[in-house]
Design an enzyme around this catalytic site. Structure first.
Site, short mmCIF file in Angstrom:
data_model
loop_
_atom_site.label_atom_id
_atom_site.label_comp_id
_atom_site.label_asym_id
_atom_site.label_seq_id
_atom_site.Cartn_x
_atom_site.Cartn_y
_atom_site.Cartn_z
N LEU A 9 0.86 -1.18 0.00
CA LEU A 9 0.00 0.00 0.00
C LEU A 9 0.90 1.23 0.00
O LEU A 9 1.81 1.34 0.83
CB LEU A 9 -0.91 0.00 1.22
CG LEU A 9 -1.92 1.15 1.34
CD1 LEU A 9 -3.18 0.68 2.07
CD2 LEU A 9 -1.34 2.36 2.07
N ILE A 10 0.63 2.16 -0.93
CA ILE A 10 1.43 3.37 -1.06
C ILE A 10 0.51 4.58 -0.93
O ILE A 10 -0.54 4.64 -1.57
CB ILE A 10 2.16 3.41 -2.42
CG1 ILE A 10 2.92 2.11 -2.67
CG2 ILE A 10 3.10 4.61 -2.49
CD1 ILE A 10 3.57 2.02 -4.04
N GLY A 12 -0.14 8.84 -1.22
CA GLY A 12 0.32 10.00 -1.98
C GLY A 12 0.80 9.68 -3.38
O GLY A 12 1.90 10.06 -3.78
N ILE A 17 7.05 11.11 -6.68
CA ILE A 17 7.68 9.87 -6.23
C ILE A 17 6.64 8.79 -5.98
O ILE A 17 6.85 7.62 -6.30
CB ILE A 17 8.51 10.13 -4.97
CG1 ILE A 17 9.66 11.09 -5.27
CG2 ILE A 17 9.07 8.81 -4.42
CD1 ILE A 17 10.44 11.53 -4.04
N GLY A 18 5.49 9.16 -5.39
CA GLY A 18 4.47 8.16 -5.11
C GLY A 18 3.95 7.50 -6.35
O GLY A 18 3.77 6.27 -6.40
N TYR A 153 8.23 22.39 7.92
CA TYR A 153 8.40 21.18 7.11
C TYR A 153 9.54 20.32 7.66
O TYR A 153 9.38 19.10 7.83
CB TYR A 153 8.66 21.56 5.66
CG TYR A 153 8.91 20.38 4.75
CD1 TYR A 153 7.86 19.57 4.33
CD2 TYR A 153 10.19 20.08 4.30
CE1 TYR A 153 8.08 18.49 3.50
CE2 TYR A 153 10.42 18.99 3.48
CZ TYR A 153 9.37 18.20 3.08
OH TYR A 153 9.60 17.11 2.26
#
Length: 281
Positions: A9-10, A12, A17-18, A153
């Site tokens: 499961l990924i 974004g 990159i996602g 961030y």
């Protein structure tokens, strides 16, 4: 020997990159659950999958919403019976400095970039324990070196790195591998989604000169061809996913390794301060 595909499961995966990691994982034979907060933004993901000739299971998952996270993870288990890996990739950029922004803005950054990772990881860990799986989080070189005008961030990414570095030996006792992947500059929509208006947000305030220096330096880095492609950065994610014994900390490029190395060898902080001071002066 079981022929059941391993399931990842990924989060974004709408771009960057996602998206690249989802396509690469599917191409490598993983059953890939590609999630994103707004499924109406999945056009680029679907196009990339079609062009690569792979199948993706695209689902909604908002990392800041515990109910959404639980529904997504429970749905994967209900449909496939297993979860072998999670790649925490969802995140949000932010540019600002303390005097010029509300503390509520900082909390929002932490909610997405730190607590969102925890929400997904907590829901997934029981299932990763069952499979001896992998918990992978895409952080940033900004999770190692604090960068001007990226306080919120970097604080969120520092928090993720500290949490995962602390969790890794605990999870290992139960067969779960924990890794963080640290990109440097990557040519993605992430930079365009900072919510920052160059002309409106650089005013005549006390930080305007420093901010303009920082913006000029950053824009040059993204325009001079030195930023990685998402596909190149995703190769490091795939290393964390497929290596026999992945390292805890994996950088996505030689530049990122050198940059992170500056901090890890900088006991008193002077080398990092000299480096980043040049970005704003």
């Amino acid at each position: 020997m079981s022929t059941t595909p391993r399931t990842v499961l990924i989060t974004g995966t709408s771009s960057g990159i996602g998206l690249a990691a989802a396509v690469a994982a599917a191409r490598a034979g993983w059953r890939t659950i590609a999630t994103l907060r707004d499924t109406t933004r999945s056009e680029a993901l679907r196009k990339a999958a079609t062009e690569a000739g792979v199948d993706l299971d695209i689902r909604r998952l908002d990392v800041t919403d515990e109910a959404s996270v639980a529904a997504a993870v429970d749905g994967v288990i209900a449909d496939y019976g297993r979860l072998d890996a999670v790649i925490n990739n969802a995140g949000a950029g932010h540019l600002g400095t303390l005097e010029n922004e509300a503390v509520a803005d900082v909390r929002t950054v932490m909610e997405v970039n730190f607590f969102g990772v925890l929400n997904v990881s907590k829901a997934a860990l029981p299932h990763l324990r069952a499979t001896g799986g992998r918990l992978i989080t895409v952080t940033s070189v900004g999770g190692v070196i604090g960068q001007p005008f990226n306080e919120a961030y970097c604080a969120a990414k520092f928090a993720v790195e500290g949490y995962m570095e602390s969790l890794a030996p605990v999870a290992r006792t139960l067969g779960v591998s924990v890794s963080v992947v640290e990109p440097g500059a990557v040519a993605t929509e992430f930079v365009n989604n900072l919510g920052f208006d160059l002309e409106a947000d650089i005013d005549e305030g006390p930080y305007s000169d420093a901010l303009r220096h920082y913006i000029d330096r950053t824009v040059e880095r993204f325009l001079d061809g030195s930023a990685q492609t998402p596909a190149a950065a995703a190769e490091a994610v795939m290393e964390a996913l497929t290596a026999d014994r992945p390292a805890f900390r994996i950088q996505t490029s030689a530049w990122a390794r050198a940059f992170v190395g500056t901090k890890l060898a900088d006991v008193d902080g002077s080398a990092v301060q000299d480096l980043t001071a040049a970005w704003v002066d």
